[in-house]
Scaffold this active site. Sequence first.
Site, PDB file in Angstrom:
ATOM      1  N   ASP A 155       1.040  -1.176   0.002  1.00 27.15           N
ATOM      2  CA  ASP A 155       0.121  -0.050   0.167  1.00 27.15           C
ATOM      3  C   ASP A 155       0.937   1.237  -0.145  1.00 27.15           C
ATOM      4  OD1 ASP A 155      -1.761  -2.075   0.671  1.00 27.15           O
ATOM      5  OD2 ASP A 155      -3.186  -0.918   1.647  1.00 27.15           O
ATOM      6  N   LYS A 218      -7.023   3.380  -3.196  1.00 25.10           N
ATOM      7  CA  LYS A 218      -7.344   3.584  -1.781  1.00 25.10           C
ATOM      8  C   LYS A 218      -7.595   4.911  -1.419  1.00 25.10           C
ATOM      9  CE  LYS A 218      -5.267   2.066   2.776  1.00 25.10           C
ATOM     10  NZ  LYS A 218      -4.233   1.406   3.399  1.00 25.10           N
ATOM     11  N   LYS A 254     -10.471   0.437  -2.564  1.00 27.48           N
ATOM     12  CA  LYS A 254     -10.411   0.131  -0.973  1.00 27.48           C
ATOM     13  C   LYS A 254     -10.452   1.389  -0.187  1.00 27.48           C
ATOM     14  CE  LYS A 254      -6.921  -1.276   2.632  1.00 27.48           C
ATOM     15  NZ  LYS A 254      -5.645  -1.568   2.979  1.00 27.48           N
TER      16      LYS A 254
END
Length: 318
Positions: A155, A218, A254
Site C-alpha cells: 500500500d 485506496k 479500497k
Amino acid sequence: MAGRNPGTELELGWMSKVHVNRPAVVRHAEQIKKWKTVKGNWQAAWLLKAVTCIDLTTLSGDDTPSNVHRLCFKAKHPIREDLLKALDMHDKGITVGAVCVYPARVTDAVKALKAAGCNIPVASVAAGFPSGQTPLETKLAEIKLAVEYGAREIDIVISRSLVLTGQWEGLYEEIRQCREACGEAHMKTILATGELGSLANVYKASMIAMMAGSDFIKTSTGKEVENATFPVGVVMMRAIREFYWQTGNKVGFKPAGGIRTAKEAITWLMLVKNELGVEWLTPELFRLGASSLLEDIEKQIFYHVTGSNALQHDLAMA
C-alpha cells in the site's frame, strides 16, 4: 488477487475536460446514507462477505511481534467457530482478505501466518506512509525491502504536492516506478483524498494511478482528518468504471479510515455493487481498510445467532 493491471501510457487527454458536479455528488452521498440496510439472514450474509474483504490492520508506533501474532490469529479466525457453525458457514474457509502492517513488522506477520497454516497475504504500507514526504529513492527502497520481507501486497502513498500543483506527469512517473519496485506484489495506491483539495483532483489522481499500473486505488491512510467518505468513494468508483470501459482492465477499490460499524461496511458493499457491479464484490477487487470494524461485525453476528448482546468476555479476541 485478480490479474495485474498492466497500466497504460499517460493519457492526459482523458482528464482535459474533467468536471465533477460537487453538489450532485454530495446529494447522492446523502441518499446513500439513507439506504435501508438488510436484516436477518441477509444481513449475516453481507457481514460475512465484508469480513472476507477486510484488510485487518495495525499501524501503531507501539506494534510488537506479540500483538502482530495476535492480529494474525484473528485474521485466520475472524468469527467465533460456534457462530459460524450456527450459520452453517464453518467449513467455508472464512478469513479476512489480508493483514496490513508496517514494513518492520512484515516478517513477524509472515511467520505467524505460516505457523497458523494459512495463506492470508501480508500487506505492507510503504513509500513514506503516511505523509509521502520522503525522497523517491527512499520510497522505492522501502517498497523493495517490504517485498523482500515477504509482503505480497504493498500500500503506497502518493505525494499530494504533485496533485495540488498539477504535476500529473511527475505523479504518473512516481507511481510507475513504485509499481516496478513492487515486482510481483500487488500495489494499492493511497490517494489521501482528504488532502487533495477537490473532487476533480480525486478523479484525476485516480486515473493517473490506474494508468501507472495500480492494482487498487485506496481512499486514505487513516491518518488524515478526513478519510473514507461516500462522495469520494463515488468519484473514485466512477473513475474505475471509466478506466475499465477505456482499457478493459479491472482495478480494485479500497475505502480506509473511519469505517468502524457493521452498517457502514454493508453500505460500502452496496455502493460498490451499485456503481461497479457484483463482480467487484470479491477480495480480489474490493477491500475495507479497518482496525476496529471486525469487532462490531462479530458483535452483530453474535446478536443474530444468539438474540442477545455480546459481553466483553464473549468476544475476547475481537
